[in-house]
Design a protein around this motif. Structure first.
Motif, PDB file in Angstrom:
ATOM      1  N   GLN A   1     -31.078 -10.890  -1.236  1.00  0.00           N
ATOM      2  CA  GLN A   1     -32.239 -11.597  -0.685  1.00  0.00           C
ATOM      3  C   GLN A   1     -32.911 -10.837   0.452  1.00  0.00           C
ATOM      4  N   GLY A   2     -32.525  -9.589   0.644  1.00  0.00           N
ATOM      5  CA  GLY A   2     -33.186  -8.773   1.666  1.00  0.00           C
ATOM      6  C   GLY A   2     -32.579  -8.897   3.041  1.00  0.00           C
ATOM      7  N   GLY A   3     -31.380  -9.520   3.126  1.00  0.00           N
ATOM      8  CA  GLY A   3     -30.753  -9.745   4.437  1.00  0.00           C
ATOM      9  C   GLY A   3     -29.924  -8.587   4.953  1.00  0.00           C
ATOM     10  N   GLY A   4     -29.881  -7.488   4.208  1.00  0.00           N
ATOM     11  CA  GLY A   4     -29.193  -6.291   4.701  1.00  0.00           C
ATOM     12  C   GLY A   4     -27.705  -6.250   4.398  1.00  0.00           C
ATOM     13  N   PRO A   5     -27.039  -5.252   4.955  1.00  0.00           N
ATOM     14  CA  PRO A   5     -25.638  -4.980   4.593  1.00  0.00           C
ATOM     15  C   PRO A   5     -24.613  -5.851   5.312  1.00  0.00           C
ATOM     16  N   THR A   6     -23.401  -5.829   4.788  1.00  0.00           N
ATOM     17  CA  THR A   6     -22.244  -6.531   5.372  1.00  0.00           C
ATOM     18  C   THR A   6     -21.032  -5.607   5.256  1.00  0.00           C
ATOM     19  N   LEU A   7     -20.159  -5.695   6.234  1.00  0.00           N
ATOM     20  CA  LEU A   7     -18.862  -5.019   6.136  1.00  0.00           C
ATOM     21  C   LEU A   7     -17.788  -6.085   5.933  1.00  0.00           C
ATOM     22  N   ILE A   8     -17.127  -6.028   4.790  1.00  0.00           N
ATOM     23  CA  ILE A   8     -16.020  -6.962   4.517  1.00  0.00           C
ATOM     24  C   ILE A   8     -14.720  -6.173   4.573  1.00  0.00           C
ATOM     25  N   GLU A   9     -13.793  -6.650   5.354  1.00  0.00           N
ATOM     26  CA  GLU A   9     -12.467  -6.016   5.380  1.00  0.00           C
ATOM     27  C   GLU A   9     -11.477  -6.922   4.664  1.00  0.00           C
ATOM     28  N   CYS A  10     -10.855  -6.396   3.640  1.00  0.00           N
ATOM     29  CA  CYS A  10      -9.848  -7.169   2.913  1.00  0.00           C
ATOM     30  C   CYS A  10      -8.470  -6.656   3.310  1.00  0.00           C
ATOM     31  N   LYS A  11      -7.652  -7.535   3.861  1.00  0.00           N
ATOM     32  CA  LYS A  11      -6.286  -7.154   4.250  1.00  0.00           C
ATOM     33  C   LYS A  11      -5.428  -7.193   2.990  1.00  0.00           C
ATOM     34  N   THR A  12      -4.892  -6.055   2.624  1.00  0.00           N
ATOM     35  CA  THR A  12      -4.183  -5.954   1.355  1.00  0.00           C
ATOM     36  C   THR A  12      -3.024  -4.973   1.489  1.00  0.00           C
ATOM     37  N   TYR A  13      -2.406  -4.640   0.383  1.00  0.00           N
ATOM     38  CA  TYR A  13      -1.231  -3.760   0.414  1.00  0.00           C
ATOM     39  C   TYR A  13      -1.087  -3.094  -0.938  1.00  0.00           C
ATOM     40  N   ARG A  14      -0.857  -1.768  -0.924  1.00  0.00           N
ATOM     41  CA  ARG A  14      -0.543  -1.147  -2.226  1.00  0.00           C
ATOM     42  C   ARG A  14       0.961  -1.238  -2.393  1.00  0.00           C
ATOM     43  N   MET A  15       1.369  -1.794  -3.529  1.00  0.00           N
ATOM     44  CA  MET A  15       2.796  -2.088  -3.720  1.00  0.00           C
ATOM     45  C   MET A  15       3.557  -0.891  -4.269  1.00  0.00           C
ATOM     46  N   VAL A  16       2.854   0.229  -4.397  1.00  0.00           N
ATOM     47  CA  VAL A  16       3.475   1.451  -4.938  1.00  0.00           C
ATOM     48  C   VAL A  16       3.172   2.584  -3.959  1.00  0.00           C
ATOM     49  N   GLY A  17       3.626   3.799  -4.299  1.00  0.00           N
ATOM     50  CA  GLY A  17       3.367   4.939  -3.422  1.00  0.00           C
ATOM     51  C   GLY A  17       1.888   5.313  -3.402  1.00  0.00           C
ATOM     52  N   HIS A  18       1.524   6.151  -2.441  1.00  0.00           N
ATOM     53  CA  HIS A  18       0.128   6.590  -2.324  1.00  0.00           C
ATOM     54  C   HIS A  18      -0.330   7.294  -3.606  1.00  0.00           C
ATOM     55  N   SER A  19       0.501   8.226  -4.073  1.00  0.00           N
ATOM     56  CA  SER A  19       0.233   8.894  -5.354  1.00  0.00           C
ATOM     57  C   SER A  19       1.570   8.903  -6.093  1.00  0.00           C
ATOM     58  N   ARG A  20       1.638   9.595  -7.209  1.00  0.00           N
ATOM     59  CA  ARG A  20       2.879   9.549  -7.998  1.00  0.00           C
ATOM     60  C   ARG A  20       4.025  10.362  -7.385  1.00  0.00           C
ATOM     61  N   SER A  21       3.780  11.056  -6.270  1.00  0.00           N
ATOM     62  CA  SER A  21       4.849  11.882  -5.699  1.00  0.00           C
ATOM     63  C   SER A  21       5.187  11.410  -4.287  1.00  0.00           C
ATOM     64  N   ASP A  22       5.112  10.095  -4.052  1.00  0.00           N
ATOM     65  CA  ASP A  22       5.293   9.568  -2.693  1.00  0.00           C
ATOM     66  C   ASP A  22       6.590   8.768  -2.599  1.00  0.00           C
ATOM     67  N   PRO A  23       7.592   9.240  -1.829  1.00  0.00           N
ATOM     68  CA  PRO A  23       8.861   8.503  -1.704  1.00  0.00           C
ATOM     69  C   PRO A  23       8.783   7.292  -0.749  1.00  0.00           C
ATOM     70  N   ARG A  24       7.645   7.075  -0.064  1.00  0.00           N
ATOM     71  CA  ARG A  24       7.395   5.893   0.777  1.00  0.00           C
ATOM     72  C   ARG A  24       8.396   5.757   1.937  1.00  0.00           C
ATOM     73  N   THR A  25       8.792   6.898   2.504  1.00  0.00           N
ATOM     74  CA  THR A  25       9.770   6.861   3.604  1.00  0.00           C
ATOM     75  C   THR A  25       9.139   6.391   4.915  1.00  0.00           C
ATOM     76  N   TYR A  26       7.818   6.282   4.964  1.00  0.00           N
ATOM     77  CA  TYR A  26       7.126   5.896   6.198  1.00  0.00           C
ATOM     78  C   TYR A  26       7.018   4.375   6.341  1.00  0.00           C
ATOM     79  N   ARG A  27       7.556   3.620   5.405  1.00  0.00           N
ATOM     80  CA  ARG A  27       7.514   2.156   5.559  1.00  0.00           C
ATOM     81  C   ARG A  27       8.838   1.557   5.106  1.00  0.00           C
ATOM     82  N   THR A  28       9.113   0.338   5.591  1.00  0.00           N
ATOM     83  CA  THR A  28      10.433  -0.242   5.341  1.00  0.00           C
ATOM     84  C   THR A  28      10.446  -1.075   4.063  1.00  0.00           C
TER      85      THR A  28
END
Ligand SMILES: Cc1ncc(C[n+]2csc(CCOP(=O)(O)OP(=O)(O)O)c2C)c(N)n1
Ligand SMILES: [Mg+2]
Length: 327
Positions: A226-253
């Motif tokens: 409707q011409g009202g301009g932009p919005t920033l939406i932040e969605c609090k979420t979590y990836r339940m797997v590693g960052h990529s296929r070679s990530d052992p996820r040692t930086y989180r518990t």
């Protein structure tokens, strides 16, 4: 918005399609049938789904190195995504782009951009085109918390704001940029707090609740149209797997991972559907079977498709040759 106006069952199907598609990708990758790497979207399905439920094929969505979920929610066919992952010539980028570049302009899914933050100014540019052409189309850029610390974020949001562009910026704060924890690189509590600095509305949403995402996105997308301009939406979420296929996820518990597993958006929505009388265990099981079958077909399509011809390597590639030409 009453729950009867929210397309809960359709969104369930989309979320489960993303989940099952990526589980299959992971399996195929482990078997060595998919080359390169994969950045899986498992855990974040409610975000792409709740936002894209408001978009038509004429609207634009722009994604990142983690684009399967956005592409599926935007309507790209499973077969051409899978063929792209198999590096086959029937893939959505003719087998030359791979996982990090899937997209299909026929449904408004801009081939994904793996440069972190790179899609943010581009979305402003696409929204500028939508505005100058006097359409009511919108552009939506999905990006991570890490991208919100790139210069392109600040420049893109500022430009979108000063020109009142029809763009919605969706930051998927999954708490990590690769292995870097959000709280160690942000002084503010929420990425959305930064919206005030550009003079646009900022919204913080539970990204594990598809209805909450749908509601917030609906508001922002309507305002943009409707011409009202932009919005920033932040969605609090979590990836339940590693960052990529070679990530052992040692930086989180393991405890942290388990606490987010409990918030999984898919069982949450299944429960809601049963409570609303919109589904039963049997009907949800049937949806799952249909999805698995569609994925079987996508894999079969990818497997029987030919590889790109070596002679076509430079076809569709733009480069500056000595003559300044295009291949
Ligand atoms: C400009 C740039 N810097 C670094 C990288 C390498 N890289 C790929 S993904 C990633 C983390 C991005 O984190 P975030 O934006 O939070 O997205 P998420 O992976 O969590 O979805 C990095 C550093 C890149 N692709 N582009
Ligand atoms: Mg992140």
């Amino acid at each position: 918005m009453s729950s009867s106006e929210v397309p809960l069952l359709e969104m369930y199907r989309t979320m489960l399609t993303i989940r099952r598609f990526e589980e299959r990708c992971n399996y195929l990758f482990m078997q060595g049938r998919i080359p390169s790497t994969l950045h899986l979207y498992i855990g974040q399905e409610a975000v792409a789904t709740g936002v894209c439920a408001h978009l038509g094929p004429d609207d634009y969505a722009l994604s990142t190195h983690r684009p399967h979920g956005h592409s599926i929610a935007k309507g790209v066919s499973l077969s051409i995504i899978m063929a792209e992952l198999f590096a086959k010539s029937t893939g959505c980028c003719l087998g030359k782009g791979g996982s990090m570049h899937v997209g299909d302009m026929d449904v408004g899914m801009v081939p994904a951009i793996a440069i972190v933050g790179g899609n943010i100014p581009l979305a402003a540019g696409m929204a500028l085109a939508c505005k100058r052409l006097e359409t009511d189309r919108v552009a939506v850029a999905f990006f991570g918390d890490g991208a919100a610390n790139e210069g392109a974020f600040h420049e893109g949001l500022n430009m979108a704001a000063i020109w009142d562009l029809p763009v919605v910026y969706v930051c998927e704060n999954n708490l990590y940029g690769a292995s870097t924890k959000f709280s160690t690189v942000f002084k503010v509590e929420n990425v959305a707090d930064r919206a005030a600095a550009y003079g646009m509305p900022g919204m913080v949403v539970n990204g594990m609740d598809v209805e909450a995402v749908y509601q917030a996105a609906g508001e922002a997308i309507t305002r943009a149209r409707q011409g009202g301009g932009p919005t920033l939406i932040e969605c609090k979420t979590y990836r339940m797997v590693g960052h990529s296929r070679s990530d052992p996820r040692t930086y989180r518990t393991k405890e942290e991972e388990a606490s987010w597993q409990e918030k999984d958006s898919i069982p949450r929505l299944a429960k809601r559907l049963r409570e609303e009388g919109l589904a039963t265990d049997e009907s949800l099981e049937a949806i799952d079977k249909e999805i698995e079958q569609a994925i079987d077909e996508a894999v079969a399509f990818a497997e029987r498709s030919p590889s790109p011809e070596p002679a076509d390597t430079l076809k569709h590639v733009f480069y500056a040759s000595e003559s300044g030409g295009e291949a």
